[in-house]
Write a protein that holds these residues in place. Structure first.
Motif, PDB file in Angstrom:
ATOM      1  N   PRO A 199       4.505   0.106  -3.074  1.00  0.00           N
ATOM      2  CA  PRO A 199       4.862   1.055  -2.669  1.00  0.00           C
ATOM      3  C   PRO A 199       3.799   1.809  -2.105  1.00  0.00           C
ATOM      4  O   PRO A 199       2.509   1.827  -2.431  1.00  0.00           O
ATOM      5  CB  PRO A 199       5.537   1.407  -4.119  1.00  0.00           C
ATOM      6  CG  PRO A 199       5.877  -0.137  -4.506  1.00  0.00           C
ATOM      7  CD  PRO A 199       4.686  -0.473  -3.697  1.00  0.00           C
ATOM      8  N   GLY A 200       4.199   2.767  -2.020  1.00  0.00           N
ATOM      9  CA  GLY A 200       2.991   4.023  -1.348  1.00  0.00           C
ATOM     10  C   GLY A 200       3.401   4.163  -0.216  1.00  0.00           C
ATOM     11  O   GLY A 200       2.961   3.712   0.227  1.00  0.00           O
ATOM     12  N   ARG A 201       2.353   5.211   0.148  1.00  0.00           N
ATOM     13  CA  ARG A 201       0.771   4.974   1.650  1.00  0.00           C
ATOM     14  C   ARG A 201      -0.143   5.637   2.012  1.00  0.00           C
ATOM     15  O   ARG A 201      -0.616   5.767   0.585  1.00  0.00           O
ATOM     16  CB  ARG A 201       2.286   6.897   1.932  1.00  0.00           C
ATOM     17  CG  ARG A 201       3.411   6.458   2.008  1.00  0.00           C
ATOM     18  CD  ARG A 201       4.527   7.507   3.027  1.00  0.00           C
ATOM     19  NE  ARG A 201       6.154   7.752   3.077  1.00  0.00           N
ATOM     20  CZ  ARG A 201       6.133   7.671   4.063  1.00  0.00           C
ATOM     21  NH1 ARG A 201       5.704   7.190   5.316  1.00  0.00           N
ATOM     22  NH2 ARG A 201       7.914   7.615   4.007  1.00  0.00           N
ATOM     23  N   GLY A 202      -0.646   5.432   2.592  1.00  0.00           N
ATOM     24  CA  GLY A 202      -1.790   4.996   3.055  1.00  0.00           C
ATOM     25  C   GLY A 202      -2.806   4.163   3.011  1.00  0.00           C
ATOM     26  O   GLY A 202      -1.866   3.633   2.316  1.00  0.00           O
ATOM     27  N   ALA A 203      -3.404   4.065   3.455  1.00  0.00           N
ATOM     28  CA  ALA A 203      -4.845   3.208   3.231  1.00  0.00           C
ATOM     29  C   ALA A 203      -4.953   2.806   1.787  1.00  0.00           C
ATOM     30  O   ALA A 203      -5.162   1.308   1.714  1.00  0.00           O
ATOM     31  CB  ALA A 203      -5.880   3.132   4.318  1.00  0.00           C
ATOM     32  N   ALA A 204      -5.463   3.964   0.832  1.00  0.00           N
ATOM     33  CA  ALA A 204      -5.451   2.870  -0.405  1.00  0.00           C
ATOM     34  C   ALA A 204      -4.256   2.270  -1.338  1.00  0.00           C
ATOM     35  O   ALA A 204      -4.389   1.627  -2.012  1.00  0.00           O
ATOM     36  CB  ALA A 204      -6.231   4.246  -0.782  1.00  0.00           C
ATOM     37  N   ALA A 205      -3.726   2.513  -0.693  1.00  0.00           N
ATOM     38  CA  ALA A 205      -2.399   1.803  -0.808  1.00  0.00           C
ATOM     39  C   ALA A 205      -2.050   0.256  -0.281  1.00  0.00           C
ATOM     40  O   ALA A 205      -1.159  -0.417  -1.648  1.00  0.00           O
ATOM     41  CB  ALA A 205      -0.603   2.389  -0.960  1.00  0.00           C
ATOM     42  N   THR A 206      -2.481  -0.114   0.145  1.00  0.00           N
ATOM     43  CA  THR A 206      -2.832  -1.897   0.678  1.00  0.00           C
ATOM     44  C   THR A 206      -3.889  -2.196  -0.180  1.00  0.00           C
ATOM     45  O   THR A 206      -3.912  -3.389  -0.269  1.00  0.00           O
ATOM     46  CB  THR A 206      -2.974  -1.965   2.050  1.00  0.00           C
ATOM     47  OG1 THR A 206      -4.269  -1.315   2.578  1.00  0.00           O
ATOM     48  CG2 THR A 206      -2.630  -1.409   2.995  1.00  0.00           C
ATOM     49  N   ALA A 207      -4.833  -1.556  -1.404  1.00  0.00           N
ATOM     50  CA  ALA A 207      -6.002  -2.133  -1.787  1.00  0.00           C
ATOM     51  C   ALA A 207      -5.081  -3.095  -2.473  1.00  0.00           C
ATOM     52  O   ALA A 207      -3.925  -2.984  -3.093  1.00  0.00           O
ATOM     53  CB  ALA A 207      -6.225  -1.310  -2.652  1.00  0.00           C
ATOM     54  N   PRO A 208      -5.668  -4.237  -2.745  1.00  0.00           N
ATOM     55  CA  PRO A 208      -5.048  -5.573  -3.471  1.00  0.00           C
ATOM     56  C   PRO A 208      -5.111  -5.412  -5.187  1.00  0.00           C
ATOM     57  O   PRO A 208      -5.821  -5.046  -5.662  1.00  0.00           O
ATOM     58  CB  PRO A 208      -5.882  -6.643  -3.495  1.00  0.00           C
ATOM     59  CG  PRO A 208      -6.195  -6.402  -1.721  1.00  0.00           C
ATOM     60  CD  PRO A 208      -6.995  -5.620  -1.760  1.00  0.00           C
ATOM     61  N   SER A 209      -3.778  -5.427  -5.875  1.00  0.00           N
ATOM     62  CA  SER A 209      -4.290  -5.934  -7.495  1.00  0.00           C
ATOM     63  C   SER A 209      -4.586  -6.985  -8.224  1.00  0.00           C
ATOM     64  O   SER A 209      -5.110  -7.272  -7.121  1.00  0.00           O
ATOM     65  CB  SER A 209      -2.567  -4.923  -7.644  1.00  0.00           C
ATOM     66  OG  SER A 209      -1.394  -6.936  -7.309  1.00  0.00           O
ATOM     67  N   SER A 210      -4.751  -6.495  -9.604  1.00  0.00           N
ATOM     68  CA  SER A 210      -4.685  -7.249 -10.347  1.00  0.00           C
ATOM     69  C   SER A 210      -4.462  -8.360  -9.788  1.00  0.00           C
ATOM     70  O   SER A 210      -5.000  -9.703 -10.328  1.00  0.00           O
ATOM     71  CB  SER A 210      -5.263  -6.841 -11.275  1.00  0.00           C
ATOM     72  OG  SER A 210      -4.216  -6.780 -12.242  1.00  0.00           O
ATOM     73  N   THR A 211      -2.381  -7.980  -9.576  1.00  0.00           N
ATOM     74  CA  THR A 211      -1.601  -9.606 -10.098  1.00  0.00           C
ATOM     75  C   THR A 211      -2.199 -10.042  -8.489  1.00  0.00           C
ATOM     76  O   THR A 211      -2.247 -11.576  -8.462  1.00  0.00           O
ATOM     77  CB  THR A 211       0.151  -8.981  -9.534  1.00  0.00           C
ATOM     78  OG1 THR A 211      -0.518  -8.204 -11.110  1.00  0.00           O
ATOM     79  CG2 THR A 211       0.383 -10.334  -9.850  1.00  0.00           C
TER      80      THR A 211
END
Length: 252
Positions: free
Chosen positions: A173-185
């Motif tokens: 969810p979210g928008r922009g390149a930053a939203a594609t950062a891998p989460s800890s999961t």
């Protein structure tokens, strides 16, 4: 860790002078062979210990301990093999990214997972050209879990056709390149795959068309083929609006 293991039977050499790279490579190769022999011996010992203890039904704790040791050495072997493997190049068809976008971004506030496969051209050269949808047992804004039975069926199909899992894709969810950062999961999932010897990459998409390819330790590059996908920087791309709106159909 692997570098220290390679050096187990050697004296740590001084920094090589210019022209000594061939000698250094030879020492590394010898160290790798020694590490393989060491791990193979430990794997065999752990397997024998597990078999012996398993046959003795009264020694369940010993069986579990032996199985843990076997798994630890199997993981070490997978890490060694990964360390020996040069970087992998993935040739990615723009059409498969469009298919993935359609599969995972139809519900922008719910995460959806899909698998990808392709062809192995050479050991370190692969293609991603097919998106494989999979059923889910859990989906929310914070994550998605594939159905184990359906995942197994998909992997069986790949095995039957001589292919294998090469990547997996999900949306954030979210928008922009930053939203594609891998989460800890995402990082933990990738770690489990790499530790088990799977040299796959993860792909994360957003509703506004940003696409990030990632790994933890696998060295890889992505070469795009086709139109309407723009490279922003290595491993980060964006799908053009016609792809996101579906106005191109499959002509991505």
């Amino acid at each position: 860790m692997i570098r220290r293991l390679w050096r187990h039977a050697e004296t740590e050499p001084a920094q090589p002078a210019a022209g000594d790279t061939a000698d250094q490579a030879a020492r590394d190769t010898d160290g790798q062979r020694y590490a393989r022999r060491l791990i193979a011996a430990e794997l065999e010992t752990a397997e024998d210990a597990f078999t012996t203890r398993w046959e003795n039904e009264a020694d369940l704790p010993g069986s579990i301990d032996a199985l843990k040791r076997w798994h630890a050495w199997r993981t070490a072997l997978a890490c060694l093999e990964q360390a020996e493997t040069p970087g992998v190049t993935f040739h990615v068809d723009g059409v498969v990214l469009a298919d993935c976008y359609t599969a995972v971004c139809t519900a922008p506030d719910t995460e959806t997972l899909t698998y990808l496969t392709g062809l192995t051209i050479e050991p370190t050269v692969r293609t991603l050209n097919r998106c494989l949808r999979v059923d889910h047992i859990e989906q929310s804004r914070g994550g998605a879990a594939a159905d184990p039975d359906d995942s197994f069926a998909v992997l069986q199909e790949l095995d039957a056709t001589g292919r294998r899992l090469m990547a997996y894709c999900h949306n954030h969810p979210g928008r922009g390149a930053a939203a594609t950062a891998p989460s800890s999961t995402d990082r933990r999932c990738q770690h489990r795959l790499e530790a088990a010897g799977y040299d796959v990459i993860g792909i994360i998409m957003t509703r506004d068309g940003y696409v990030r390819c990632f790994s933890n330790d696998l060295d890889f590059t992505v070469n795009l083929h086709g139109n309407h996908v723009q490279e922003i920087r290595p491993h980060l791309f964006r799908l053009d609006e016609p792809v996101r709106t579906g106005s191109l159909g499959h002509a991505a």
